[in-house]
Structures are given as C-alpha cells and as structure tokens.
Design an enzyme around this catalytic site. Structure first.
Site: not given
Ligand code: 13P
Length: 286
Positions: A82, A180, A232, A234
């Site tokens: 990622d 994010h 997803v 966080t």
């Molecule tokens: P969140 O942490 O807001 O869920 O986003 C995760 C994300 O987009 C990882 O690339």
C-alpha cells in the site's frame, strides 16, 4: 488457493459489479483475522501491507506469512503493497513475491507521477505483478505519509484518462472526498466525479481510499458508479491490538497468555472484515 494478482480479482469484480475489500494489516493476528473472514464469507480479499508495517515485519516474512495463511485458510489472497513512495522498497516487494503494489507519487507534479508510475509498471510487468497508482490527493495520514486536509485535491476526469493512457496502470486510486483516518465531519463523496472518471476509463478499476468511517450506503453508491476496490485500515488498527477491551488486557488470563490475546484480536478483526465484505457485495464471489 494462495497468492493471486489484483488484476485477476479486479477483472472478476468488474464483470460481477462488486468491490473487492482491501484491508491493511499490521501483524500476524490482523492477517489471520482478514483471512478468516474471507474464508467464512467465500470472498476475494486484498491484504495490504504498509511500508511502516514492512519496516517492522520485513518483506520476506510478510510474503511467507501471506502464503502460509492463505493456504491454511484455503483462500485466494492478493498481497498488496500500500502507498509506497520508495521505489527501491517497491522493487524488493515485487522481487520477493508481492502480487500487487501501489506506487504513490501523487504528491509530485503530474509528469513526475507519470514517470515514477511508468517505471514501476515496467518493473512489475516482468513478474506479472499488478500496479495501482494515485492521481489527486487523498487527505489525512496514512502510515508515514501526511497530506494536509487543506491540500486535498480531487482527481480530474480528463487528467485520469491521460494518466492511465500514459502509464498503463491496472487500477487507479482516486481522490473523490474520502480521507485517511477518522473523519472530523461526515465525509462528502463526489459521486458524479466517480461516474465521470469511470466513464472515461471504463477498463481501469477505480480504488477508493480512506474507507474507515464512510457510511455503508456511500460505499454501495460508489460501487454502483465503478469503484472496484475499497481500502480500510484505521478501523482495523484501532480495534485490533491497541484496544484493551478487545484484546482483554485487563483479563488476568490474557495477561499471562499471548494466545488468548491473539484469539480475541483475530475474532474482532474478522468480525469487522465480515461486515465490510457484506457491504462490498463480494461474499460468495471467491
Ligand atoms: P483508512 O485508514 O481511512 O481506512 O484508509 C485506509 C487506506 O486508504 C489505505 O490505503
């Protein structure tokens, strides 16, 4: 069963009209929870290592862990890197067996973003590895990357077309109103923008970042308009090992037995992922 490319899953999702859930993981327990949910729901799944997580776990260990866990659970799993701004790390991940990577040069000028992305697309092609790239800025904090809320810049549809034509990427992360991390106010997704981008690049699946806290109806609407991967992170981080009520740190049994903690974290992560899988429409599509 085992590791598959994101390209493979995206093709099926485009045909089926659903989104593949993409979950960040930060530990063995996280990854087991994700695999457990995917197995129980018979859903395709994308497990996303962050660059910060790889610094702690090591890219070779992450690959072996994902191979082993997907085999143990009898599922196909995409192992994705990622938000990578470090091309050398991205190359090591490709060399070591990741099946998908994201080059994130979205903070750079358009031409530099194109150049970095083309380089990674070429490199990944040798191994058939999928490449995601971002155009526009998704705000908030992701791992070590911070984009000030004020500097969020939505993806321009015509620029998206140009970007995809110039780079040949497999999927495009778009900035359409999500951020994010947790939201300070209800997110306002720009749905017409998703449709406009999708109309110009119908063959390129769209990725929605910043999934934590987005109302489920907004997910459904985004999927209807062409989003095929939703990230997803966080939510899993916060409700995993750091939540004493989840991990049972106040329970004397947990204090003395790491296996008890692992079981609780796996169960919590798995239940969060299962709920999200149902919203993506990906259950039963494995
Ligand atoms: P969140 O942490 O807001 O869920 O986003 C995760 C994300 O987009 C990882 O690339």
């Amino acid at each position: 069963m085992g590791l598959v490319t994101m390209k493979y899953e995206m093709k099926r999702a485009m045909k089926g009209g659903y989104a593949v859930p993409a979950f960040n993981f930060f530990s063995f327990d996280n990854l087991v929870g994700i695999a457990k949910a995917a197995a129980e729901k018979k859903s395709p799944v994308i497990a996303m290592a962050t660059t910060g997580g790889i610094k702690v776990m090591g890219e070779k260990a992450v690959v072996k862990m994902a191979e082993g866990i997907s085999a143990d659970y009898g599922i196909d799993m995409v192992l994705h890197l990622d938000h990578c701004t470090d091309i050398e790390l991205l190359k090591r991940c490709v060399d070591n067996g990741f099946t998908s990577v994201m080059i994130d040069s979205s903070k750079k000028e358009f031409d530099e973003n194109v150049a970095d992305t083309c380089y990674c697309v070429d490199y990944a092609a040798k191994y058939g590895v999928t490449v995601e790239s971002e155009l526009g800025h998704v705000g908030g904090k992701e791992d070590d990357i911070v984009v000030d809320d004020m500097s969020v810049m939505f993806t321009q549809p015509e620029k998206a077309l140009e970007f995809v034509n110039l780079t040949g990427i497999d999927c495009l992360a778009v900035a359409v109103g999500t951020v994010h991390g947790f939201y300070k106010a209800k997110p306002q997704l720009d749905f017409p923008r998703i449709s406009a981008i999708n109309k110009l690049i119908p063959g390129c699946p769209l990725v929605l970042h910043g999934g934590t806290g987005v109302p489920y109806d907004d997910f459904r609407e985004a999927i209807r308009r062409g989003v095929r991967k939703i990230n997803v992170g966080t939510e899993l981080k916060v409700h995993g090992v750091f939540d004493p009520s989840v991990a049972g740190y106040n329970d004397p049994a947990s204090k003395q037995d790491p296996r008890a903690v692992s079981k609780l974290v796996i169960a919590k992560v798995s239940s969060i992922c299962s709920e999200i899988i149902d919203v993506m429409g990906s259950a039963g599509k494995a």
